[in-house]
Scaffold this motif. Sequence first.
Motif, PDB file in Angstrom:
ATOM      1  N   ARG A 130       0.853  -1.186   0.000  1.00 40.56           N
ATOM      2  CA  ARG A 130       0.000   0.000   0.000  1.00 40.56           C
ATOM      3  C   ARG A 130       0.891   1.239   0.000  1.00 40.56           C
ATOM      4  O   ARG A 130       2.054   1.163   0.374  1.00 40.56           O
ATOM      5  N   ILE A 136       0.436   9.274   1.941  1.00 42.50           N
ATOM      6  CA  ILE A 136      -0.950   9.615   2.248  1.00 42.50           C
ATOM      7  C   ILE A 136      -1.012  10.941   3.016  1.00 42.50           C
ATOM      8  O   ILE A 136      -1.773  11.847   2.675  1.00 42.50           O
ATOM      9  N   VAL A 140      -2.505  14.682   1.644  1.00 42.84           N
ATOM     10  CA  VAL A 140      -3.582  15.401   2.339  1.00 42.84           C
ATOM     11  C   VAL A 140      -3.164  16.849   2.615  1.00 42.84           C
ATOM     12  O   VAL A 140      -3.928  17.795   2.382  1.00 42.84           O
ATOM     13  N   LEU A 141      -1.931  17.038   3.093  1.00 46.78           N
ATOM     14  CA  LEU A 141      -1.466  18.396   3.419  1.00 46.78           C
ATOM     15  C   LEU A 141      -1.316  19.242   2.150  1.00 46.78           C
ATOM     16  O   LEU A 141      -1.664  20.427   2.137  1.00 46.78           O
ATOM     17  N   GLU A 144      -4.586  20.667   0.942  1.00 45.88           N
ATOM     18  CA  GLU A 144      -5.021  21.840   1.698  1.00 45.88           C
ATOM     19  C   GLU A 144      -4.369  23.115   1.185  1.00 45.88           C
ATOM     20  O   GLU A 144      -4.920  24.205   1.324  1.00 45.88           O
TER      21      GLU A 144
ATOM     22  N   MET B   1      -9.361  21.555   8.082  1.00 45.34           N
ATOM     23  CA  MET B   1      -9.035  20.259   8.726  1.00 45.34           C
ATOM     24  C   MET B   1      -8.682  19.197   7.689  1.00 45.34           C
ATOM     25  O   MET B   1      -9.168  19.226   6.574  1.00 45.34           O
ATOM     26  N   SER B   2      -7.863  18.253   8.107  1.00 45.00           N
ATOM     27  CA  SER B   2      -7.499  17.156   7.204  1.00 45.00           C
ATOM     28  C   SER B   2      -8.677  16.211   7.031  1.00 45.00           C
ATOM     29  O   SER B   2      -9.474  16.027   7.942  1.00 45.00           O
ATOM     30  N   THR B   3      -8.759  15.603   5.844  1.00 44.73           N
ATOM     31  CA  THR B   3      -9.657  14.462   5.709  1.00 44.73           C
ATOM     32  C   THR B   3      -9.113  13.329   6.573  1.00 44.73           C
ATOM     33  O   THR B   3      -7.921  13.251   6.812  1.00 44.73           O
ATOM     34  N   LEU B   5      -7.501  10.035   7.832  1.00 43.78           N
ATOM     35  CA  LEU B   5      -6.497   9.171   7.200  1.00 43.78           C
ATOM     36  C   LEU B   5      -6.807   7.732   7.540  1.00 43.78           C
ATOM     37  O   LEU B   5      -7.169   7.419   8.671  1.00 43.78           O
ATOM     38  N   THR B   6      -6.689   6.875   6.571  1.00 45.48           N
ATOM     39  CA  THR B   6      -6.851   5.459   6.868  1.00 45.48           C
ATOM     40  C   THR B   6      -5.563   4.734   6.550  1.00 45.48           C
ATOM     41  O   THR B   6      -5.209   4.558   5.408  1.00 45.48           O
ATOM     42  N   TRP B   7      -4.828   4.376   7.589  1.00 46.57           N
ATOM     43  CA  TRP B   7      -3.641   3.556   7.432  1.00 46.57           C
ATOM     44  C   TRP B   7      -4.011   2.160   7.907  1.00 46.57           C
ATOM     45  O   TRP B   7      -5.173   1.827   8.016  1.00 46.57           O
TER      46      TRP B   7
END
Lengths: 206, 206
Positions: A130, A136, A140-141, A144, B1-3, B5-7
């Motif tokens: 993964r 990841i 995300v940052l 933004e 805000m961040s979405t 995270l799925t780790w």
Amino acid sequence: MSTPLTWGAPHPERADAARNRQRLLATARELLAEDRPGCLTMDRLAERSGLGKGTVFRRFGTRAGIFQALLDDNERALQQEILSGPPPLGPGAPPVDRLVAYGSARIRFLAENQDIARAAVGGRQPGGRRPPMSQIHIRVLLRELDLPGADVDLLAGQLTSALEGPLLLQLFDTPELDRPALTASFDAGWRYLVERVCGPASTPAG
Amino acid sequence: MSTPLTWGAPHPERADAARNRQRLLATARELLAEDRPGCLTMDRLAERSGLGKGTVFRRFGTRAGIFQALLDDNERALQQEILSGPPPLGPGAPPVDRLVAYGSARIRFLAENQDIARAAVGGRQPGGRRPPMSQIHIRVLLRELDLPGADVDLLAGQLTSALEGPLLLQLFDTPELDRPALTASFDAGWRYLVERVCGPASTPAG
């Protein structure tokens, strides 16, 4: 002008070693022309070249090493274009133009040599794991930030690779600095990269 | 805000598989505490854990896979800090500050886990190979640019890693684009990175 570049083998090769290497690479190419890369093994290479398994192991170490050697060998045409081809890939253009042209040539080279490059990275099949946590989080940052003109997914991959194990571990090997100095210098280098790409940070990193 | 995270694991693990994984990781840590990382092998791990060689192979694939799993497991504390620790590593700071803080934390994490990280990259021992052609060429061009405040050696390594096989091969796997479109998008992404770091190029890359 650029300082002269010295690529090629780290030590000069003995004539018989060079001959064996050429023979093994030629045989490996024959085998690849006949069958899928998956069928090129140390055993088949030794058998077909008639050079003995010991020679193949000493030369390449692992199966992935055969493919890395093929990739390095295929890279020679690109090296020649950089050293003496027309600008902007070759000498004579401004450095930023040459950097852009080099990346473009390298991307084409890897696209054309995908199967070999995949086999050269061996067990670490990209896509098999993964995406790393880094990628990841960084993506995300970056989203933004809303950077105009940026391909955020690609940029996240590029910045992630600047924090990957192989690069940092290679740098940790630098003998002349102790750990805290080294860590501080990586911190500064990472901050430099992020601020150039994304704009200035507002606070010192904690 | 961040979405969010799925780790974590890509598929949910069955309870017995999760127990086996925890047992194998705990045993691996015991073995590492007793001896050098070089002594941690698939065979010793199977023997000590009493779980059988087949289970160890299915779980980790290769010896390097054991170390990658240990590294991933050690990374959990860092993940928690990112998800819910204090800013700028945790939520609540501007994205550029969080990027800077994240790189800094990741560098410290790799420095502290160097032996495990080295074993996780397996055969590709960094430093064992000469610096790739990319790195030498990019460093020479960056030197010509005379960028104020840049650590040119480090920056060359960072930019090189953005052109490395594993990253590009992972991107080549993207199914929805054909090869020319993909190559064009990488070209544009590399140009974006270079121009942000070094200033604008004067000519379209040939």
